[in-house]
Design a protein around this motif. Structure first.
Motif, PDB file in Angstrom:
ATOM      1  N   GLU A  55      -2.548  -2.626   3.500  1.00 23.34           N
ATOM      2  CA  GLU A  55      -3.329  -2.183   2.344  1.00 23.34           C
ATOM      3  C   GLU A  55      -2.514  -1.202   1.491  1.00 23.34           C
ATOM      4  OE1 GLU A  55      -7.464   0.218   1.624  1.00 23.34           O
ATOM      5  OE2 GLU A  55      -7.412  -1.219   3.285  1.00 23.34           O
ATOM      6  N   TRP A  56      -1.777  -0.296   2.137  1.00 26.28           N
ATOM      7  CA  TRP A  56      -0.907   0.645   1.416  1.00 26.28           C
ATOM      8  C   TRP A  56       0.166  -0.112   0.642  1.00 26.28           C
ATOM      9  CZ3 TRP A  56       4.359   1.151   2.299  1.00 26.28           C
ATOM     10  CH2 TRP A  56       4.988   2.148   1.555  1.00 26.28           C
ATOM     11  N   ALA A  87      -1.259  -1.744  -2.363  1.00 25.84           N
ATOM     12  CA  ALA A  87      -1.505  -0.735  -3.407  1.00 25.84           C
ATOM     13  C   ALA A  87      -0.199  -0.360  -4.093  1.00 25.84           C
ATOM     14  CB  ALA A  87      -2.165   0.507  -2.799  1.00 25.84           C
ATOM     15  N   THR A 135       0.713  -3.113  -6.509  1.00 30.03           N
ATOM     16  CA  THR A 135      -0.138  -3.192  -7.699  1.00 30.03           C
ATOM     17  C   THR A 135       0.201  -2.100  -8.704  1.00 30.03           C
ATOM     18  OG1 THR A 135      -1.921  -1.889  -6.727  1.00 30.03           O
ATOM     19  CG2 THR A 135      -2.054  -4.287  -6.474  1.00 30.03           C
TER      20      THR A 135
END
Length: 182
Positions: free
Chosen positions: A168-169, A172, A175
Motif C-alpha cells: 500500500e505504501w 501511494a 501515485t
C-alpha cells in the motif's frame, strides 16, 4: 551497515556477530551486482529497523526500451505506441499468475503488475516474496518505459499484514510520482 547491528543484544558472541555482518555484506553486494546486471538506475534497500520490525523490502528503478521494428509503410512511432506496449505487458506470460491493471501515473500510461514469487533455495532465495512492478511510459518517447519494481517478504509471509502495508505504501509512492524535466 553498522546501524543495522545497533540493536543486537550484548550477549551475542562476537564471532557470531562477525559472521552475521559478513553474511549481510555478501547479500548486499549480491543485490548490487544483480541490479547492475539488470542495468538498474537506482536500488533502494531499507537498512534500519522500523520500531522493532525489519523492513524486508527493496525497490529497483530502471528503464526499458521497446525497439521499433522496421516495417515498410509503417512509421516507427506507430509500432511502439504505449497502448500497444501496455496490452503486451498485460498479456505477457508472467502476467498469468499476477494481478494486472492499467491506468496513469502523472498523465502517462502505466501498467501495474502484482504477484507472489515462490522461494527458490537453489538460487539463494530463501523466502517467498511479493512483487509489484510499475511500467510507466515516458512522455514524448514512445519506445521508452520507466520501471519501478518493489519486492517484500513482509514479516516472513508475502501476504501478511506487513506485506499488505508495504505494498500500500509503494502504491501511494507511485501515485505521487511526477515527471521532472531538466
Amino acid at each position: 551497515m553498522t546501524s543495522a547491528f545497533a540493536r543486537v543484544p550484548a550477549d551475542v558472541p562476537r564471532d557470531k556477530l562477525a559472521r552475521l555482518r559478513l553474511e549481510l555484506e555478501r547479500r548486499l553486494r549480491a543485490a548490487v551486482a544483480d541490479a547492475r546486471k539488470a542495468e538498474a538506475l537506482e536500488l533502494y534497500l531499507p537498512m534500519r529497523l522500523a520500531g522493532e520490525v525489519n523492513l524486508g523490502a527493496s525497490i529497483i528503478v530502471s528503464q526499458a526500451r521497446v525497439p521499433a521494428p522496421v516495417v515498410s509503410g509503417v512509421s516507427a512511432g506507430d509500432l511502439s505506441d504505449p497502448a500497444d506496449v501496455a496490452v503486451q505487458l498485460m498479456a505477457d506470460g508472467e502476467a498469468a499468475d499476477a494481478e494486472v491493471s492499467s491506468g496513469e501515473v502523472d498523465g502517462a500510461l502505466a501498467v501495474r503488475r502484482e504477484r507472489v514469487m515462490s522461494a527458490a533455495p537453489e538460487q539463494g532465495v530463501e523466502l517467498a516474496s511479493r512483487r509489484v512492478d510499475y511500467f510507466v511510459s515516458v512522455p514524448g518517447d514512445p519506445g521508452r518505459w520507466f520501471v519501478a519494481a518493489f519486492s517484500t517478504i513482509g514479516a516472513g509471509d508475502p501476504r501478511d499484514d506487513l506485506a499488505d502495508a508495504l505494498v500500500e505504501w509503494f502504491d501511494a509512492l507511485m501515485t505521487t510520482f511526477r515527471w521532472s524535466w531538466t
